[in-house]
Design a protein around this motif. Structure first.
Motif, PDB file in Angstrom:
ATOM      1  N   LEU A   1      38.101  47.746  26.178  1.00  0.00           N
ATOM      2  CA  LEU A   1      38.819  47.148  27.300  1.00  0.00           C
ATOM      3  C   LEU A   1      40.262  47.626  27.344  1.00  0.00           C
ATOM      4  CD1 LEU A   1      37.684  43.452  27.804  1.00  0.00           C
ATOM      5  CD2 LEU A   1      36.732  45.565  28.726  1.00  0.00           C
ATOM      6  N   ASP A   2      40.845  47.924  26.174  1.00  0.00           N
ATOM      7  CA  ASP A   2      42.218  48.431  26.168  1.00  0.00           C
ATOM      8  C   ASP A   2      42.320  49.756  26.921  1.00  0.00           C
ATOM      9  OD1 ASP A   2      43.482  46.349  24.787  1.00  0.00           O
ATOM     10  OD2 ASP A   2      42.861  47.150  22.847  1.00  0.00           O
ATOM     11  N   ALA A   3      41.333  50.633  26.757  1.00  0.00           N
ATOM     12  CA  ALA A   3      41.353  51.920  27.466  1.00  0.00           C
ATOM     13  C   ALA A   3      41.184  51.739  28.973  1.00  0.00           C
ATOM     14  CB  ALA A   3      40.255  52.832  26.929  1.00  0.00           C
ATOM     15  N   LEU A   4      40.540  50.644  29.370  1.00  0.00           N
ATOM     16  CA  LEU A   4      40.287  50.386  30.782  1.00  0.00           C
ATOM     17  C   LEU A   4      41.414  49.628  31.467  1.00  0.00           C
ATOM     18  CD1 LEU A   4      36.528  49.355  30.504  1.00  0.00           C
ATOM     19  CD2 LEU A   4      37.420  51.524  31.359  1.00  0.00           C
ATOM     20  N   GLU A   5      42.378  49.166  30.708  1.00  0.00           N
ATOM     21  CA  GLU A   5      43.432  48.300  31.243  1.00  0.00           C
ATOM     22  C   GLU A   5      44.146  48.875  32.471  1.00  0.00           C
ATOM     23  OE1 GLU A   5      45.493  44.920  31.738  1.00  0.00           O
ATOM     24  OE2 GLU A   5      43.886  45.217  30.263  1.00  0.00           O
ATOM     25  N   PRO A   6      44.472  50.173  32.513  1.00  0.00           N
ATOM     26  CA  PRO A   6      45.179  50.698  33.697  1.00  0.00           C
ATOM     27  C   PRO A   6      44.357  50.641  34.980  1.00  0.00           C
ATOM     28  CG  PRO A   6      45.405  52.187  31.831  1.00  0.00           C
ATOM     29  CD  PRO A   6      44.351  51.200  31.467  1.00  0.00           C
ATOM     30  N   PHE A   7      43.056  50.389  34.861  1.00  0.00           N
ATOM     31  CA  PHE A   7      42.158  50.451  36.010  1.00  0.00           C
ATOM     32  C   PHE A   7      41.682  49.061  36.442  1.00  0.00           C
ATOM     33  CE2 PHE A   7      41.850  54.166  33.269  1.00  0.00           C
ATOM     34  CZ  PHE A   7      42.328  55.135  34.133  1.00  0.00           C
ATOM     35  N   ARG A   8      42.393  48.049  35.971  1.00  0.00           N
ATOM     36  CA  ARG A   8      42.071  46.674  36.337  1.00  0.00           C
ATOM     37  C   ARG A   8      42.407  46.438  37.814  1.00  0.00           C
ATOM     38  NH1 ARG A   8      41.363  42.065  33.207  1.00  0.00           N
ATOM     39  NH2 ARG A   8      41.895  43.204  31.297  1.00  0.00           N
ATOM     40  N   VAL A   9      41.489  45.801  38.545  1.00  0.00           N
ATOM     41  CA  VAL A   9      41.677  45.488  39.965  1.00  0.00           C
ATOM     42  C   VAL A   9      41.131  44.088  40.235  1.00  0.00           C
ATOM     43  CG1 VAL A   9      41.589  47.890  40.782  1.00  0.00           C
ATOM     44  CG2 VAL A   9      39.465  46.574  40.569  1.00  0.00           C
ATOM     45  N   ALA A  10      41.434  43.580  41.409  1.00  0.00           N
ATOM     46  CA  ALA A  10      40.941  42.258  41.797  1.00  0.00           C
ATOM     47  C   ALA A  10      39.450  42.331  42.117  1.00  0.00           C
ATOM     48  CB  ALA A  10      41.707  41.748  43.003  1.00  0.00           C
ATOM     49  N   GLN A  11      38.722  41.295  41.742  1.00  0.00           N
ATOM     50  CA  GLN A  11      37.315  41.220  42.092  1.00  0.00           C
ATOM     51  C   GLN A  11      37.173  40.657  43.501  1.00  0.00           C
ATOM     52  OE1 GLN A  11      37.041  38.075  38.894  1.00  0.00           O
ATOM     53  NE2 GLN A  11      35.224  37.543  40.079  1.00  0.00           N
ATOM     54  N   PRO A  12      35.985  40.739  44.106  1.00  0.00           N
ATOM     55  CA  PRO A  12      35.804  40.199  45.448  1.00  0.00           C
ATOM     56  C   PRO A  12      36.154  38.708  45.512  1.00  0.00           C
ATOM     57  CG  PRO A  12      33.935  41.576  44.831  1.00  0.00           C
ATOM     58  CD  PRO A  12      34.773  41.414  43.606  1.00  0.00           C
ATOM     59  N   VAL A  13      36.576  38.276  46.686  1.00  0.00           N
ATOM     60  CA  VAL A  13      36.886  36.858  46.896  1.00  0.00           C
ATOM     61  C   VAL A  13      35.624  36.034  46.690  1.00  0.00           C
ATOM     62  CG1 VAL A  13      37.655  35.149  48.582  1.00  0.00           C
ATOM     63  CG2 VAL A  13      38.751  37.399  48.491  1.00  0.00           C
ATOM     64  N   GLN A  14      35.751  34.954  45.958  1.00  0.00           N
ATOM     65  CA  GLN A  14      34.596  34.102  45.655  1.00  0.00           C
ATOM     66  C   GLN A  14      34.647  32.836  46.509  1.00  0.00           C
ATOM     67  OE1 GLN A  14      34.998  33.807  41.313  1.00  0.00           O
ATOM     68  NE2 GLN A  14      33.413  35.367  41.095  1.00  0.00           N
ATOM     69  N   GLU A  15      33.628  32.679  47.337  1.00  0.00           N
ATOM     70  CA  GLU A  15      33.485  31.501  48.186  1.00  0.00           C
ATOM     71  C   GLU A  15      32.070  30.960  48.043  1.00  0.00           C
ATOM     72  OE1 GLU A  15      35.636  29.894  49.826  1.00  0.00           O
ATOM     73  OE2 GLU A  15      37.347  31.275  49.843  1.00  0.00           O
ATOM     74  N   PRO A  16      31.944  29.672  47.667  1.00  0.00           N
ATOM     75  CA  PRO A  16      33.015  28.703  47.439  1.00  0.00           C
ATOM     76  C   PRO A  16      33.780  28.994  46.141  1.00  0.00           C
ATOM     77  CG  PRO A  16      30.913  27.778  46.784  1.00  0.00           C
ATOM     78  CD  PRO A  16      30.600  29.100  47.423  1.00  0.00           C
ATOM     79  N   LYS A  17      34.923  28.363  45.993  1.00  0.00           N
ATOM     80  CA  LYS A  17      35.702  28.524  44.773  1.00  0.00           C
ATOM     81  C   LYS A  17      34.870  28.041  43.596  1.00  0.00           C
ATOM     82  CE  LYS A  17      40.305  27.571  42.901  1.00  0.00           C
ATOM     83  NZ  LYS A  17      41.601  26.892  43.147  1.00  0.00           N
ATOM     84  N   PRO A  18      34.789  28.832  42.524  1.00  0.00           N
ATOM     85  CA  PRO A  18      33.946  28.443  41.393  1.00  0.00           C
ATOM     86  C   PRO A  18      34.387  27.114  40.770  1.00  0.00           C
ATOM     87  CG  PRO A  18      34.584  30.748  41.223  1.00  0.00           C
ATOM     88  CD  PRO A  18      35.411  30.149  42.319  1.00  0.00           C
ATOM     89  N   LEU A  19      33.459  26.475  40.088  1.00  0.00           N
ATOM     90  CA  LEU A  19      33.790  25.274  39.338  1.00  0.00           C
ATOM     91  C   LEU A  19      34.838  25.608  38.279  1.00  0.00           C
ATOM     92  CD1 LEU A  19      30.245  23.673  38.863  1.00  0.00           C
ATOM     93  CD2 LEU A  19      31.940  23.200  40.651  1.00  0.00           C
ATOM     94  N   GLU A  20      35.533  24.596  37.802  1.00  0.00           N
ATOM     95  CA  GLU A  20      36.710  24.786  36.951  1.00  0.00           C
ATOM     96  C   GLU A  20      36.432  25.701  35.762  1.00  0.00           C
ATOM     97  OE1 GLU A  20      40.593  24.595  35.963  1.00  0.00           O
ATOM     98  OE2 GLU A  20      39.744  23.544  37.705  1.00  0.00           O
ATOM     99  N   TYR A  21      35.297  25.559  35.093  1.00  0.00           N
ATOM    100  CA  TYR A  21      35.034  26.334  33.870  1.00  0.00           C
ATOM    101  C   TYR A  21      34.821  27.826  34.143  1.00  0.00           C
ATOM    102  CZ  TYR A  21      29.955  26.838  34.635  1.00  0.00           C
ATOM    103  OH  TYR A  21      28.718  27.190  35.113  1.00  0.00           O
ATOM    104  N   LEU A  22      34.666  28.195  35.418  1.00  0.00           N
ATOM    105  CA  LEU A  22      34.471  29.599  35.783  1.00  0.00           C
ATOM    106  C   LEU A  22      35.704  30.219  36.451  1.00  0.00           C
ATOM    107  CD1 LEU A  22      30.810  29.480  37.176  1.00  0.00           C
ATOM    108  CD2 LEU A  22      31.584  30.601  35.077  1.00  0.00           C
TER     109      LEU A  22
END
Length: 435
Positions: free
Chosen positions: A284-305
């Protein structure tokens, strides 16, 4: 990043850093100095499998570096002189990062320790072409998810009601099932077409025979680096600290066997015959520069997610199919990991929320990764819409599903500025079913 180790770790990601191994500086190379993926290898001269890191067209033997006193890992014994990465991974994230920092420094263009010592280089480096690559980890357990909204929608449209393609629970939690760890194989291992029960539309009872709708599933997988105790869930915000790295994953699927058996408990023989992973684990450290936002989640996930920040990665992915005897492969899909609706952190948090204990080396598959267009679907089931629209191959043939002798190759990489962080390939050739 403020503390010294984090500053050193950040330096390993510098796009301007070059290696004295010239092949690692090629812009098209999967394994530049910014990557440093871990694997297990052996050679004809030394049959004992041990841990290595890919750099350019070479494998650096970490066991040899440890013995030479050039690599410290916080353990007295040589955890790299073993046929799996589990013992090294179990040392924890600080150890993974320390080794990354040490290797990046040793391989940097300005460092003479290895660069100018021909005898030491002879002991430490093996040409990648001469290395036999093995399963990188012992896998105690394997779970496969179903986390691409596009894939789930396509399958639901095909086999249920297109207006209600997603079942009500799909948008509330990462759907998954426990797979078969014993049949996970490393890239290059032949895959035998499975036999099973097939329910033909014109017959009242099933028949037994070879799968007629053999398919691939373009996935990634992640390797658990830190477990949790039975009954103690992993919080979503903390989940990435439990992940060692990622691999490419082909979850071979017998669609006709699956369609008959999956109600009421889900996949069984249709999935348990083989799952192929790539031999190099990209951290994951090697992938860090390529981090992006994931798709919008609807409905908003429950708190634990829920987790703050960006938890998707910009990983380009493709599938190639080469028929037996063909001189050239056909690219049948191009997609991206960033389309995944549920993140790896959410998958792990959900997997453990009821108290399931994960173990070092556990493998969790993403589920088929499909994009929004037909050329970005991650399975032949979708690409050909259940063989109704066969895909054209470069040799003039077509495919609805996989035929015996076909070679399927998965490839993946993150594109940086003048370099790429690649996964290598994940390859399997299909053999005829047992008669």
């Amino acid at each position: 990043m403020s503390n010294p180790i984090n500053r050193e770790l950040q330096a390993t990601l510098d796009p301007q850093r070059k290696s004295w191994i010239d092949s690692a500086n090629d812009a098209a190379c999967d394994f530049p100095i910014q990557n440093l993926p871990f694997g297990v290898f052996s050679t004809a001269q030394q049959a004992q499998a041990r841990v290595g890191v890919a750099i350019g067209d070479q494998v650096a033997d970490l066991a040899a570096l440890f013995e030479a006193g050039l690599l410290r890992v916080g353990a007295e014994s040589n955890v790299f002189a073993r046929p799996a990465l589990n013992d090294f991974i179990a040392l924890g994230r600080d150890a993974w990062r320390s080794v990354r920092v040490q290797l990046s420094a040793l391989l940097a263009k300005e460092t003479s320790t290895l660069r100018d010592d021909a005898a030491l280089r002879q002991r430490v480096f093996v040409k990648l072409a001469d290395a036999k690559l093995h399963m990188p980890v012992d896998i105690p357990g394997y779970t496969d998810f179903y986390s691409s909204k596009e894939h789930a929608t396509n399958v639901g449209s095909m086999f249920r009601d297109p207006k209600n393609a997603l079942l009500p629970n799909w948008s509330e939690m990462p759907i998954g099932y426990n797979g078969r760890a014993s049949s996970v194989v490393v890239s290059g291992t032949p895959v035998r077409r499975p036999n099973g029960q097939l329910k033909l539309p014109d017959q009242e009872r099933p028949v037994f025979g070879a799968c007629r709708k053999l398919d691939i599933e373009l996935e990634t997988g992640f390797i658990i680096g830190r477990g949790n105790a039975l009954g103690e869930p992993v919080a979503c915000e903390d989940a990435e600290a439990h992940i060692f790295g990622m691999v490419l994953l082909n979850d071979w699927s017998a669609r006709d066997i699956q369609q008959w058996e999956y109600v009421p408990l889900g996949p069984f023989n249709a999935k348990g015959f083989a799952t192929t992973i790539s031999p190099w684990i990209v951290t994951l450290d090697a992938l860090e520069p390529f981090r992006v936002a994931q798709p919008v989640q609807e409905p908003k996930p429950l708190e634990y997610l829920r987790h703050a920040g960006e938890h998707a990665f910009d990983i380009s992915l493709e599938v190639l199919l080469r028929p037996e005897g063909a001189s050239e492969a056909t690219t049948i899909s191009r997609t991206n990991f960033r389309y995944m609706y549920w993140s790896m952190a959410q998958q792990l948090a959900h997997h453990t929320v009821a108290g399931c204990n994960m173990r070092v080396g556990d493998l969790l598959g993403s589920g088929t990764i499909s994009g929004p267009t037909a050329d970005s679907f991650g399975s032949l089931l979708e690409i050909t819409w259940n063989a109704k629209n066969p895909v054209a191959l470069k040799d003039g043939g077509t495919r609805g599903f996989i035929e015996d002798g076909d070679e399927l190759t998965l490839a993946g990489w993150c594109q940086g500025d003048g370099y790429r962080v690649g996964f290598g390939t994940c390859v399997g050739v299909v053999m005829p079913a047992v008669k």
